[in-house]
Design a protein around this motif. Sequence first.
Motif, mmCIF file in Angstrom:
data_model
loop_
_atom_site.group_PDB
_atom_site.id
_atom_site.type_symbol
_atom_site.label_atom_id
_atom_site.label_comp_id
_atom_site.label_asym_id
_atom_site.label_seq_id
_atom_site.Cartn_x
_atom_site.Cartn_y
_atom_site.Cartn_z
ATOM 1 N N LEU A 14 0.835 -1.202 0.000
ATOM 2 C CA LEU A 14 0.000 0.000 0.000
ATOM 3 C C LEU A 14 0.869 1.251 0.000
ATOM 4 O O LEU A 14 0.623 2.200 -0.770
ATOM 5 N N MET A 15 1.890 1.274 0.841
ATOM 6 C CA MET A 15 2.798 2.414 0.901
ATOM 7 C C MET A 15 3.559 2.572 -0.408
ATOM 8 O O MET A 15 3.693 3.684 -0.939
ATOM 9 N N ASP A 19 6.998 11.068 -7.932
ATOM 10 C CA ASP A 19 7.682 12.356 -7.875
ATOM 11 C C ASP A 19 9.132 12.151 -7.439
ATOM 12 O O ASP A 19 9.642 11.029 -7.396
ATOM 13 N N SER A 20 9.787 13.239 -7.101
ATOM 14 C CA SER A 20 11.213 13.179 -6.762
ATOM 15 C C SER A 20 11.487 12.441 -5.463
ATOM 16 O O SER A 20 12.644 12.107 -5.176
ATOM 17 N N SER A 60 -7.608 15.722 -1.098
ATOM 18 C CA SER A 60 -6.807 14.906 -2.010
ATOM 19 C C SER A 60 -5.442 14.578 -1.413
ATOM 20 O O SER A 60 -5.016 13.420 -1.394
ATOM 21 N N SER A 61 -4.757 15.610 -0.904
ATOM 22 C CA SER A 61 -3.416 15.391 -0.354
ATOM 23 C C SER A 61 -3.463 14.628 0.962
ATOM 24 O O SER A 61 -2.463 14.047 1.380
ATOM 25 N N LEU A 62 -4.620 14.607 1.615
ATOM 26 C CA LEU A 62 -4.753 13.816 2.831
ATOM 27 C C LEU A 62 -4.541 12.339 2.527
ATOM 28 O O LEU A 62 -3.954 11.610 3.330
ATOM 29 N N PHE A 63 -4.987 11.903 1.350
ATOM 30 C CA PHE A 63 -4.887 10.492 0.987
ATOM 31 C C PHE A 63 -3.597 10.148 0.266
ATOM 32 O O PHE A 63 -3.113 9.015 0.369
ATOM 33 N N VAL A 64 -3.007 11.079 -0.470
ATOM 34 C CA VAL A 64 -1.795 10.767 -1.235
ATOM 35 C C VAL A 64 -0.563 11.492 -0.729
ATOM 36 O O VAL A 64 0.541 11.286 -1.237
ATOM 37 N N GLY A 65 -0.723 12.348 0.269
ATOM 38 C CA GLY A 65 0.425 13.047 0.822
ATOM 39 C C GLY A 65 0.535 14.473 0.303
ATOM 40 O O GLY A 65 0.293 14.740 -0.875
ATOM 41 N N TYR A 116 5.129 11.239 2.016
ATOM 42 C CA TYR A 116 5.507 10.125 1.137
ATOM 43 C C TYR A 116 4.315 9.227 0.804
ATOM 44 O O TYR A 116 4.118 8.847 -0.357
ATOM 45 N N PHE A 117 3.534 8.863 1.831
ATOM 46 C CA PHE A 117 2.570 7.773 1.684
ATOM 47 C C PHE A 117 1.120 8.173 1.929
ATOM 48 O O PHE A 117 0.231 7.335 1.807
ATOM 49 N N GLY A 118 0.887 9.420 2.295
ATOM 50 C CA GLY A 118 -0.483 9.855 2.503
ATOM 51 C C GLY A 118 -1.175 9.087 3.608
ATOM 52 O O GLY A 118 -0.611 8.843 4.676
ATOM 53 N N PHE A 119 -2.408 8.668 3.336
ATOM 54 C CA PHE A 119 -3.219 8.005 4.355
ATOM 55 C C PHE A 119 -2.617 6.676 4.787
ATOM 56 O O PHE A 119 -2.884 6.201 5.902
ATOM 57 N N ALA A 120 -1.784 6.066 3.941
ATOM 58 C CA ALA A 120 -1.152 4.796 4.311
ATOM 59 C C ALA A 120 -0.259 4.962 5.533
ATOM 60 O O ALA A 120 -0.076 4.024 6.313
ATOM 61 N N SER A 121 0.292 6.154 5.717
ATOM 62 C CA SER A 121 1.144 6.388 6.884
ATOM 63 C C SER A 121 0.336 6.355 8.179
ATOM 64 O O SER A 121 0.890 6.079 9.252
ATOM 65 N N VAL A 122 -0.961 6.636 8.086
ATOM 66 C CA VAL A 122 -1.816 6.602 9.276
ATOM 67 C C VAL A 122 -1.873 5.187 9.839
ATOM 68 O O VAL A 122 -1.936 4.993 11.064
#
Length: 332
Positions: free
Chosen positions: A38-39, A48-49, A231-236, A262-268
């Motif tokens: 998922l991450m 991205d970079s 949007s950025s909450l889920f993808v960072g 880096y990972f958005g919501f996956a980091s949660v």
Amino acid sequence: MGSSFFRLLSGLTGAFFVIYFLMVYRVRVLIPSAIALLMLGVAVLKADSSFFASTFFILAFYSSLSLAILIRDYDLGCVLIKLPLLLFSLFLLYLFLVLGYDPDDFNDVFDGYSRNGLGAVLLAFSLGYVWYCYEKRQRPSLILGGLVLFLMLPLYGRANILGGVVVFLLILYMNFGATGWFLLGLIFIGSLIFGFDYISEYLSAKTKFSAGFESPRFEMLQDYFSETDLSSLFVGTDLSMVNSIVDHGGNTHNAFLRAHSYFGFASVVLIIGLAIGVALLVSNGFFVLAIIALAFIARAFLDIIYLGNIFDFLMLGPFLYFYRPLRSNLYL
């Protein structure tokens, strides 16, 4: 070039520990693999970079989990924790007492590591040392704990000094129980009565406490959340959109913000896992391990040298206390 080679070497070493762990233990990897994928999927989607940094984060975290278990179960703490801590402490002591290093000089000891970074590494090894001694039911050295606390002063950083205090208090408790804290409290009160002016002057003049408790980290945190939409909450959140972070060279000074970028919501999911680990330790009465875990979380909140980096194996052990996988029939 040097930094890239070091990351490559660290990544290969981390991959080795993950593979070795999977070889010597009988484990089910469905849930950890799903989280890792998922991450990684979010990192690929963003493309991205930060992709290579994101990949390194995942590898460093999972290899640290694997190495922490191997250290615990194969009694590797003397070689991988105690000895490096002792040698590193003696090296820093030599720089301070013999060569007369001041806080500014410690910024140039290792390329890419400031004095704050050196203090964070020292704190990581000392926390790992306390964890390993707790696991093996050994009494950690008061002398070594006192040396770590002493060295935190010329290394200047507030968080590291407070971390050194936590380490010393844990070592004191593991040696003498609550009686040790009581005696230390008496000494502390006496020191305040007879030496308050000197202590206050030293902390104000020789450490980062001269700046009080103000920090740009709070501004970065506020700006990061203000730039985070649905949007950025889920993808960072893109760090280049956060001016206060850009002003500090793109360094978030917060490992959890970096993980979310880096990972958005996956980091949660990762953060929830850490929180559950602390809750289990507290609810089962393993307060020493809980304090080590909380110290790791608190320090990661203030810098990016922890969480998704090469020193995580020293501090992830407490979160794995209840995880005791069976060994496979392959003995290496």
